[in-house]
Design a protein around this motif. Structure first.
Motif, short mmCIF file in Angstrom:
data_model
loop_
_atom_site.label_atom_id
_atom_site.label_comp_id
_atom_site.label_asym_id
_atom_site.label_seq_id
_atom_site.Cartn_x
_atom_site.Cartn_y
_atom_site.Cartn_z
N GLN A 30 0.84 -1.29 0.05
CA GLN A 30 -0.15 -0.08 -0.02
C GLN A 30 0.81 1.20 0.19
N ASN A 31 1.95 1.13 0.62
CA ASN A 31 2.82 2.35 1.02
C ASN A 31 3.42 2.58 -0.23
N ILE A 32 3.73 1.47 -1.19
CA ILE A 32 4.61 1.69 -2.44
C ILE A 32 3.82 2.57 -3.42
N LEU A 33 2.55 2.00 -3.49
CA LEU A 33 1.60 2.49 -4.51
C LEU A 33 1.30 3.81 -4.19
N ALA A 34 1.43 4.44 -2.99
CA ALA A 34 1.30 5.83 -2.55
C ALA A 34 2.36 6.61 -2.73
N ASN A 35 3.50 6.00 -2.38
CA ASN A 35 4.65 6.68 -2.09
C ASN A 35 5.84 5.67 -2.62
N PRO A 36 6.49 5.82 -3.65
CA PRO A 36 7.33 5.08 -4.76
C PRO A 36 8.75 4.93 -4.01
N PHE A 37 9.02 5.82 -3.14
CA PHE A 37 10.48 5.65 -2.61
C PHE A 37 10.50 4.74 -1.32
N ALA A 38 11.61 3.99 -1.23
CA ALA A 38 11.69 3.11 -0.01
C ALA A 38 13.27 2.66 0.11
N THR A 39 13.66 2.27 1.21
CA THR A 39 15.27 1.59 1.40
C THR A 39 15.03 0.14 1.75
N ALA A 40 16.01 -0.59 1.05
CA ALA A 40 16.26 -1.87 1.77
C ALA A 40 17.52 -2.34 2.11
N LEU A 41 17.28 -3.17 3.15
CA LEU A 41 18.68 -3.31 3.86
C LEU A 41 19.15 -4.85 3.58
N VAL A 42 20.07 -5.05 3.00
CA VAL A 42 20.72 -6.39 2.69
C VAL A 42 21.78 -6.69 3.32
N LEU A 43 22.00 -7.99 3.52
CA LEU A 43 23.42 -8.67 4.31
C LEU A 43 23.97 -9.59 3.37
N HIS A 44 25.50 -9.23 3.47
CA HIS A 44 26.23 -10.05 2.51
C HIS A 44 26.57 -11.46 3.12
N PRO A 45 26.28 -12.41 2.73
CA PRO A 45 26.20 -13.69 3.23
C PRO A 45 27.31 -14.21 3.48
N HIS A 46 28.68 -13.63 3.25
CA HIS A 46 29.92 -14.07 3.18
C HIS A 46 30.72 -13.10 4.11
N THR A 47 30.57 -11.90 4.09
CA THR A 47 31.25 -10.86 4.83
C THR A 47 30.43 -10.36 6.02
N ALA A 48 29.16 -10.53 6.04
CA ALA A 48 28.00 -10.31 7.20
C ALA A 48 27.97 -8.59 7.31
N GLN A 49 28.41 -7.96 6.13
CA GLN A 49 28.35 -6.34 6.13
C GLN A 49 26.96 -5.94 5.39
N PHE A 50 26.17 -5.07 6.03
CA PHE A 50 25.09 -4.62 5.65
C PHE A 50 25.26 -3.66 4.87
N HIS A 51 24.35 -3.54 3.68
CA HIS A 51 24.35 -2.60 2.47
C HIS A 51 22.83 -1.83 2.45
N ARG A 52 22.61 -0.71 2.57
CA ARG A 52 21.27 -0.16 2.53
C ARG A 52 21.33 0.56 1.05
N LEU A 53 19.96 -0.01 0.37
CA LEU A 53 19.80 0.56 -0.96
C LEU A 53 18.72 1.42 -1.24
N HIS A 54 18.76 2.61 -1.59
CA HIS A 54 17.76 3.60 -1.73
C HIS A 54 17.08 3.49 -3.11
N ILE A 55 15.82 3.06 -2.99
CA ILE A 55 15.08 2.51 -4.19
C ILE A 55 14.06 3.40 -4.43
N ARG A 56 13.56 3.45 -5.95
CA ARG A 56 12.42 4.10 -6.57
C ARG A 56 11.46 3.19 -7.06
N TYR A 57 10.18 2.67 -6.74
CA TYR A 57 9.40 1.84 -7.53
C TYR A 57 9.10 2.37 -9.01
N LEU A 58 9.03 1.31 -9.80
CA LEU A 58 8.81 1.88 -11.22
C LEU A 58 7.60 0.95 -11.70
N ARG A 59 7.42 -0.17 -11.53
CA ARG A 59 6.59 -0.99 -12.22
C ARG A 59 6.14 -2.25 -11.40
#
Length: 448
Positions: free
Chosen positions: A58-87
């Motif tokens: 619901q939020n994405i359809l109303a506001n296309p901007f989001a962040t995703a936190l992903v973890l590297h499976p080998h180094t255990a380092q977090f990376h934050r992605l700033h993303i914009r919904y397209l389709r």
């Protein structure tokens, strides 16, 4: 986009560790949720699995901007992605690739009934941040893949026939990439099915076994023209082994009594299917599998895509060279039949699907079956043993679709099936685009 590129953190998108996604409603209320899958689409885009119409959706359809936190499976380092919904995509290569990977994740976690993909939400990645912390040392770079692709390419470049090319690819996978279980399937575009022409690492070759477009990992890769990779054993019906029967049970007055055994592993934990294409045409699929989980990474996928592309080009080039050689060859002269001194071999032909039985043993069907029936009829009526690809292609009785059906692959399939039977019938190549039918005992032809 600042920070590391998506290619640099591609291991984060293998589906091993769930990601966290933060969204915000139109009136500024945040929401944080776990998401099953963040999928690498290309260097600028990722896709998130859409499985429920929940607050995140619901939020994405109303506001296309989001962040995703992903973890590297080998180094255990977090990376934050700033993303914009397209389709959102609900079909096609990206959707099917995500659906296959999600099926493996679901089976691995016991969530088959919950992990159902409704769509692939595509996002533009505007920025990647590597968060501060104390990550583990990265793994040493994987060595040998590029060299393996090069050596496979060199082997293919020395091949003068389809038989040699297929053997070269399978040997290269084993020798240079450490892949023990593999097969090559060619597409029958008229029937909408793929048939196995070569395999390695299995108890039986499975040459002639079939699968329909859209069935299993192999069929989906062919239909969508995209690699399909699963890192965990899956019981999902769409992606489990779906190739078994070589017959159409709906054919009247014909009872299927035998199948060509499918050569696949009984319990594969990793599978990767890559389409073989050339010049915009779909030719077949290169398929590998393993009993080990997470055996094939995106690096293996890239390597196999390169090898499959070279194989596709080789198939077309070898076909064109064979056509030229056939056109320049002298006409094939008929031969005299051998004297009938042995008990005849009964060969049965079922016209409904051109299936062939040697006695009561099933051999082949379809185009390959029609070819063998034509050869045997010419042998019986005219005493012929020498034939050319060109005359088969021009014979209207065979109803070959066109040159794109790859007649050489059909003949190779027939040759290998006859060799597996170790009986009185064989096909031997006598030159480019030319072959001999060897008949070691009389045959009795029975039409049904």
């Amino acid at each position: 986009m600042t920070g590391p590129g998506l290619q640099d953190i591609r291991a984060c998108f293998e589906g091993m560790i769930p990601a966290i996604v933060a969204t915000c409603s139109a009136d500024g209320v945040p929401n944080v949720a776990y998401i099953s899958q963040v999928f690498y689409a290309d260097e600028r885009h990722v896709a998130l699995s859409f499985q429920f119409f929940n607050k995140t959706r619901q939020n994405i359809l109303a506001n296309p901007f989001a962040t995703a936190l992903v973890l590297h499976p080998h180094t255990a380092q977090f990376h934050r992605l700033h993303i914009r919904y397209l389709r959102t995509e609900t079909e096609g290569p990206l959707f099917e690739g995500m659906k296959a990977q999600l099926a493996g994740i679901a089976s691995h976690s016991g969530m088959q009934g919950v992990f159902r993909l409704l769509g692939s939400d595509v996002y533009e990645v505007q920025e990647v941040e590597s968060l501060e912390g104390a990550p583990l040392p990265p793994r040493p770079p994987r060595a040998g893949l590029l060299g393996g692709v090069r050596r496979a390419s060199e082997r293919l470049g020395r091949c003068a026939s389809l038989d040699e090319a297929l053997n070269a690819v399978l040997a290269s996978l084993n020798d240079f990439l450490g892949i023990q279980h593999a097969m090559v399937l060619m597409l029958d575009p008229a029937a909408g099915r793929l048939y196995t022409v070569a395999s390695c690492g299995y108890a039986t070759s499975g040459v002639g076994s079939e699968i329909g477009l859209g069935q299993g990992v192999i069929g989906v890769a062919a239909r969508e023209r995209t690699p399909v990779r699963i890192g965990h054993m899956t019981s999902a019906a769409l992606y489990s082994q779906a190739m078994r029967s070589s017959f159409n049970a709906n054919i009247p007055d014909f009872e299927p009594v035998h199948d060509i055994p499918y050569p696949g592993l009984a319990q594969p934990h990793s599978q990767l299917a890559v389409p073989i294409q050339n010049g915009g045409r779909m030719l077949g699929v290169l398929f590998v599998e393993s009993t080990q989980e997470l055996q094939f990474s995106w690096e293996d996928e890239d390597a196999l895509v390169a090898i499959a592309g070279h194989l596709g080009a080789a198939i077309e080039l070898l076909q064109s060279h064979a056509d030229a050689a056939e056109a320049a060859a002298a006409p094939v002269a008929p031969a005299k039949p051998a004297p009938a001194v042995l008990q005849p071999l009964v060969v049965k032909h079922f016209a409904a699907n051109d299936s062939i039985f040697l006695g009561d043993t099933y051999l082949i069907k379809g185009v390959a079956g029609a070819i063998l029936w034509k050869l045997l009829r010419d042998h019986r009526q005219l005493g012929r043993t020498e034939f050319s690809n060109r005359e088969l292609r021009l014979d209207p009785a065979l109803r070959l679709p066109d040159i794109s059906d790859n007649l050489e692959a059909r003949l190779l399939l027939l040759q290998r099936r006859l060799a597996e039977q170790a009986g009185p019938l064989r096909i031997e190549k006598t030159g480019r685009g030319r072959f001999r039918l060897v008949v070691d005992r009389p045959v009795e032809l029975v039409e049904s």
